[in-house]
Write an enzyme that holds these catalytic residues in place. Structure first.
Site, PDB file in Angstrom:
ATOM      1  N   HIS A  18       0.840  -1.204   0.000  1.00 30.56           N
ATOM      2  CA  HIS A  18       0.000   0.000   0.000  1.00 30.56           C
ATOM      3  C   HIS A  18       0.876   1.256   0.000  1.00 30.56           C
ATOM      4  O   HIS A  18       0.618   2.198  -0.742  1.00 30.56           O
ATOM      5  CB  HIS A  18      -0.882   0.050   1.247  1.00 30.56           C
ATOM      6  CG  HIS A  18      -1.913  -1.044   1.383  1.00 30.56           C
ATOM      7  ND1 HIS A  18      -1.982  -1.877   2.470  1.00 30.56           N
ATOM      8  CD2 HIS A  18      -2.925  -1.434   0.567  1.00 30.56           C
ATOM      9  CE1 HIS A  18      -3.003  -2.709   2.343  1.00 30.56           C
ATOM     10  NE2 HIS A  18      -3.589  -2.486   1.180  1.00 30.56           N
ATOM     11  N   LYS A  42     -15.725  -6.225   5.585  1.00 27.19           N
ATOM     12  CA  LYS A  42     -14.808  -7.199   6.176  1.00 27.19           C
ATOM     13  C   LYS A  42     -14.780  -6.957   7.673  1.00 27.19           C
ATOM     14  O   LYS A  42     -14.880  -5.814   8.110  1.00 27.19           O
ATOM     15  CB  LYS A  42     -13.376  -6.944   5.688  1.00 27.19           C
ATOM     16  CG  LYS A  42     -13.118  -7.234   4.237  1.00 27.19           C
ATOM     17  CD  LYS A  42     -11.646  -6.949   3.969  1.00 27.19           C
ATOM     18  CE  LYS A  42     -11.280  -7.127   2.515  1.00 27.19           C
ATOM     19  NZ  LYS A  42      -9.912  -6.679   2.242  1.00 27.19           N
ATOM     20  N   ARG A  92      -2.881  -6.566  -8.043  1.00 19.78           N
ATOM     21  CA  ARG A  92      -1.742  -7.471  -7.892  1.00 19.78           C
ATOM     22  C   ARG A  92      -1.884  -8.559  -8.950  1.00 19.78           C
ATOM     23  O   ARG A  92      -1.553  -8.380 -10.091  1.00 19.78           O
ATOM     24  CB  ARG A  92      -1.707  -8.047  -6.467  1.00 19.78           C
ATOM     25  CG  ARG A  92      -1.283  -7.048  -5.424  1.00 19.78           C
ATOM     26  CD  ARG A  92      -1.742  -7.425  -4.051  1.00 19.78           C
ATOM     27  NE  ARG A  92      -3.204  -7.420  -3.956  1.00 19.78           N
ATOM     28  CZ  ARG A  92      -3.897  -7.665  -2.863  1.00 19.78           C
ATOM     29  NH1 ARG A  92      -3.270  -7.959  -1.764  1.00 19.78           N
ATOM     30  NH2 ARG A  92      -5.209  -7.603  -2.861  1.00 19.78           N
ATOM     31  N   SER A 130      -2.734  -7.746   3.285  1.00 22.71           N
ATOM     32  CA  SER A 130      -2.913  -7.557   4.728  1.00 22.71           C
ATOM     33  C   SER A 130      -3.249  -8.888   5.389  1.00 22.71           C
ATOM     34  O   SER A 130      -2.775  -9.177   6.489  1.00 22.71           O
ATOM     35  CB  SER A 130      -4.047  -6.563   4.995  1.00 22.71           C
ATOM     36  OG  SER A 130      -3.766  -5.340   4.403  1.00 22.71           O
TER      37      SER A 130
HETATM   38  P1  ADP Z   1     -10.118  -3.493   0.400  1.00 21.84           P
HETATM   39  O1  ADP Z   1     -10.526  -4.143   1.693  1.00 21.84           O
HETATM   40  O2  ADP Z   1     -10.993  -2.353   0.006  1.00 21.84           O
HETATM   41  O3  ADP Z   1      -9.857  -4.428  -0.740  1.00 21.84           O
HETATM   42  P2  ADP Z   1      -7.307  -3.243   1.019  1.00 21.84           P
HETATM   43  O4  ADP Z   1      -6.849  -2.429   2.167  1.00 21.84           O
HETATM   44  O5  ADP Z   1      -7.147  -4.707   1.125  1.00 21.84           O
HETATM   45  O6  ADP Z   1      -8.790  -2.756   0.777  1.00 21.84           O
HETATM   46  O7  ADP Z   1      -6.592  -2.758  -0.309  1.00 21.84           O
HETATM   47  C1  ADP Z   1      -6.809  -1.479  -0.836  1.00 21.84           C
HETATM   48  C2  ADP Z   1      -6.367  -1.477  -2.287  1.00 21.84           C
HETATM   49  O8  ADP Z   1      -4.977  -1.711  -2.340  1.00 21.84           O
HETATM   50  C3  ADP Z   1      -7.020  -2.539  -3.155  1.00 21.84           C
HETATM   51  O9  ADP Z   1      -7.236  -2.007  -4.448  1.00 21.84           O
HETATM   52  C4  ADP Z   1      -5.984  -3.634  -3.196  1.00 21.84           C
HETATM   53  O10 ADP Z   1      -6.101  -4.402  -4.377  1.00 21.84           O
HETATM   54  C5  ADP Z   1      -4.707  -2.808  -3.187  1.00 21.84           C
HETATM   55  N1  ADP Z   1      -3.557  -3.526  -2.662  1.00 21.84           N
HETATM   56  C6  ADP Z   1      -3.505  -4.349  -1.595  1.00 21.84           C
HETATM   57  N2  ADP Z   1      -2.255  -4.846  -1.430  1.00 21.84           N
HETATM   58  C7  ADP Z   1      -1.513  -4.338  -2.443  1.00 21.84           C
HETATM   59  C8  ADP Z   1      -0.141  -4.505  -2.860  1.00 21.84           C
HETATM   60  N3  ADP Z   1       0.664  -5.325  -2.235  1.00 21.84           N
HETATM   61  N4  ADP Z   1       0.264  -3.795  -3.946  1.00 21.84           N
HETATM   62  C9  ADP Z   1      -0.587  -2.993  -4.609  1.00 21.84           C
HETATM   63  N5  ADP Z   1      -1.876  -2.816  -4.290  1.00 21.84           N
HETATM   64  C10 ADP Z   1      -2.335  -3.479  -3.225  1.00 21.84           C
END
Ligand code: ADP
Length: 162
Positions: A18, A42, A92, A130
């Site tokens: 992120h 979630k 990803r 995460s």
């Molecule tokens: P959500 O619960 O809305 O999916 P996340 O916090 O898991 O939110 O992720 C937010 C955004 O960041 C999403 O678009 C996810 O695909 C992206 N994301 C998560 N991990 C990575 C990563 N390692 N590299 C790039 N983008 C990521």
């Protein structure tokens, strides 16, 4: 007028994947607002305040044009409130695509003027999520290269009270 891009997510917790995306976005857009979502979809491990604080700590100083705010409710409404037209999301693997495209289409249906822009993750973070981080940390694995230092500390506290 400054172009504002918002980056919504649950960030439970924020990872270096992120952070990388936020830094890259902040080098392109004059202003990036990271929106930390309430856990309606979630069930989150960390509270809203904890998640917001970890994101703030993780990106603070690196990017003065990044603002971090909590949000609840319909994303497109919040995006409009901030005067933004761009929603940023990270991609990803191909497996992200289906859910992300559905959400982008739905948001455009709700609000025509708002576009979702996708950024491909950097190679070193392509497998980082995460949920993986929480699983590994819970099993006593070392996640210090995967998350900001503050998050690593919080995870240790949460799982091992150290
Ligand atoms: P959500 O619960 O809305 O999916 P996340 O916090 O898991 O939110 O992720 C937010 C955004 O960041 C999403 O678009 C996810 O695909 C992206 N994301 C998560 N991990 C990575 C990563 N390692 N590299 C790039 N983008 C990521």
């Amino acid at each position: 007028m400054k172009t504002v891009a918002v980056y919504p997510g649950t960030f439970d917790p924020i990872t270096n994947g992120h952070v990388d995306l936020i830094k890259r976005a902040a080098s392109i857009y004059p202003k990036v607002i990271v929106l930390v979502a309430a856990d309606t979809r979630k069930e989150c491990m960390f509270t809203m305040d904890e998640r917001v604080n970890m994101v703030r700590e993780g990106v603070d100083k690196l990017c003065p044009n990044v603002q971090v705010e909590p949000f609840q409710g319909l994303l497109v409404e919040i995006v409009k409130k901030y005067g933004a037209k761009i929603i940023l999301r990270g991609l990803r693997a191909v497996s992200d695509f289906e859910y992300e495209s559905q959400m982008a289409l739905m948001n455009r249906r709700l609000e025509k003027g708002i576009e979702t822009f996708f950024m491909i993750s950097s190679e070193e973070y392509a497998y980082l999520s995460s949920s993986f981080v929480k699983e590994i940390a819970g099993l006593g694995g070392d996640v210090s290269t995967m998350v900001p230092a503050g998050v690593d500390k919080e995870l240790r506290k949460r799982f091992f009270k150290v």
